[in-house]
Design a protein around this motif. Structure first.
Motif, PDB file in Angstrom:
ATOM      1  N   UNK A 275       0.827  -1.202   0.000  1.00  0.00           N
ATOM      2  CA  UNK A 275       0.000   0.000   0.000  1.00  0.00           C
ATOM      3  C   UNK A 275       0.863   1.255   0.000  1.00  0.00           C
ATOM      4  N   UNK A 276       1.934   1.240   0.755  1.00  0.00           N
ATOM      5  CA  UNK A 276       2.823   2.400   0.816  1.00  0.00           C
ATOM      6  C   UNK A 276       3.504   2.632  -0.528  1.00  0.00           C
ATOM      7  N   UNK A 277       3.969   1.560  -1.149  1.00  0.00           N
ATOM      8  CA  UNK A 277       4.715   1.680  -2.402  1.00  0.00           C
ATOM      9  C   UNK A 277       3.848   1.309  -3.603  1.00  0.00           C
ATOM     10  N   UNK A 278       2.579   1.677  -3.580  1.00  0.00           N
ATOM     11  CA  UNK A 278       1.663   1.287  -4.649  1.00  0.00           C
ATOM     12  C   UNK A 278       2.062   1.902  -5.992  1.00  0.00           C
ATOM     13  N   UNK A 279       2.540   3.123  -6.004  1.00  0.00           N
ATOM     14  CA  UNK A 279       2.965   3.750  -7.259  1.00  0.00           C
ATOM     15  C   UNK A 279       4.204   3.061  -7.828  1.00  0.00           C
ATOM     16  N   UNK A 280       5.080   2.625  -6.951  1.00  0.00           N
ATOM     17  CA  UNK A 280       6.271   1.896  -7.404  1.00  0.00           C
ATOM     18  C   UNK A 280       5.854   0.566  -8.022  1.00  0.00           C
ATOM     19  N   UNK A 281       4.850  -0.076  -7.434  1.00  0.00           N
ATOM     20  CA  UNK A 281       4.358  -1.348  -7.970  1.00  0.00           C
ATOM     21  C   UNK A 281       3.777  -1.141  -9.364  1.00  0.00           C
ATOM     22  N   UNK A 282       3.065  -0.032  -9.569  1.00  0.00           N
ATOM     23  CA  UNK A 282       2.494   0.259 -10.888  1.00  0.00           C
ATOM     24  C   UNK A 282       3.608   0.457 -11.916  1.00  0.00           C
ATOM     25  N   UNK A 283       4.651   1.190 -11.562  1.00  0.00           N
ATOM     26  CA  UNK A 283       5.763   1.437 -12.496  1.00  0.00           C
ATOM     27  C   UNK A 283       6.518   0.136 -12.790  1.00  0.00           C
ATOM     28  N   UNK A 284       6.745  -0.685 -11.784  1.00  0.00           N
ATOM     29  CA  UNK A 284       7.441  -1.968 -11.985  1.00  0.00           C
ATOM     30  C   UNK A 284       6.602  -2.879 -12.876  1.00  0.00           C
TER      31      UNK A 284
ATOM     32  N   UNK B  85      -1.416   5.385 -13.113  1.00  0.00           N
ATOM     33  CA  UNK B  85      -0.961   6.240 -12.024  1.00  0.00           C
ATOM     34  C   UNK B  85      -2.056   7.208 -11.574  1.00  0.00           C
ATOM     35  N   UNK B  86      -2.848   7.733 -12.515  1.00  0.00           N
ATOM     36  CA  UNK B  86      -3.979   8.594 -12.154  1.00  0.00           C
ATOM     37  C   UNK B  86      -5.012   7.818 -11.348  1.00  0.00           C
ATOM     38  N   UNK B  87      -5.301   6.580 -11.778  1.00  0.00           N
ATOM     39  CA  UNK B  87      -6.247   5.748 -11.038  1.00  0.00           C
ATOM     40  C   UNK B  87      -5.745   5.484  -9.615  1.00  0.00           C
ATOM     41  N   UNK B  88      -4.453   5.205  -9.510  1.00  0.00           N
ATOM     42  CA  UNK B  88      -3.865   4.948  -8.193  1.00  0.00           C
ATOM     43  C   UNK B  88      -3.933   6.198  -7.318  1.00  0.00           C
ATOM     44  N   UNK B  89      -3.692   7.362  -7.930  1.00  0.00           N
ATOM     45  CA  UNK B  89      -3.755   8.619  -7.194  1.00  0.00           C
ATOM     46  C   UNK B  89      -5.176   8.880  -6.693  1.00  0.00           C
ATOM     47  N   UNK B  90      -6.162   8.630  -7.531  1.00  0.00           N
ATOM     48  CA  UNK B  90      -7.565   8.812  -7.126  1.00  0.00           C
ATOM     49  C   UNK B  90      -7.937   7.843  -6.002  1.00  0.00           C
ATOM     50  N   UNK B  91      -7.480   6.612  -6.117  1.00  0.00           N
ATOM     51  CA  UNK B  91      -7.752   5.625  -5.072  1.00  0.00           C
ATOM     52  C   UNK B  91      -7.123   6.060  -3.756  1.00  0.00           C
ATOM     53  N   UNK B  92      -5.883   6.547  -3.813  1.00  0.00           N
ATOM     54  CA  UNK B  92      -5.216   7.021  -2.604  1.00  0.00           C
ATOM     55  C   UNK B  92      -5.943   8.221  -2.009  1.00  0.00           C
TER      56      UNK B  92
END
Length: 125
Positions: A16-25, A59-66
């Motif tokens: 959860x903390x590194x969710x954006x990193x998971x998306x990029x990986x 990344x936008x979806x992840x940002x909205x979810x966060x």
């Protein structure tokens, strides 16, 4: 069993903390598939999108979810006013009584005895 539970909770928190990193990986790992099948601009190779449109979308979806999670997780501020009534009234000034002790020694001992236990230290001059 307990160690497995602790490790799985820790892994979930880190994801959860590194969710954006998971998306990029995930994007880097599946870049070829994204470029070939999911990219909006796959018919226009001159744009050199390489699936970055999908990365931006994720990344936008992840940002909205966060953001939604943060809004739900915010605590409401509750103000509680406390009123304390003085149940015991003490006199404003307490005058110490001087007590002298006589002994067989050549100098006498005297001390100040205060009537109240609860008071700040006072220096008598």
């Amino acid at each position: 069993m307990r160690n497995f539970f602790v490790i799985s909770l820790l892994a979930i928190m880190l994801l959860q903390i590194f969710s954006k990193v998971v998306v990029v990986v995930d994007y880097q790992a599946n870049k070829e598939f994204i470029m070939e099948f999911l990219c909006i601009n796959r018919d226009k190779p001159e744009l050199e999108c390489e699936g970055k449109c999908q990365l931006t979308k994720k990344l936008k979806e992840q940002h909205e979810t966060d953001k939604q999670t943060d809004e739900r997780g915010q605590k409401q501020e509750v103000q509680v006013n406390l009123y304390c009534q003085n149940l015991f009234s003490l006199p404003a000034s307490i005058h110490p009584a001087i007590v002298s002790y006589s002994t067989v020694y050549s100098c006498n001992y005297s001390s100040d005895v205060h009537q109240s236990i609860y008071h700040p230290p006072q220096f008598i001059v």
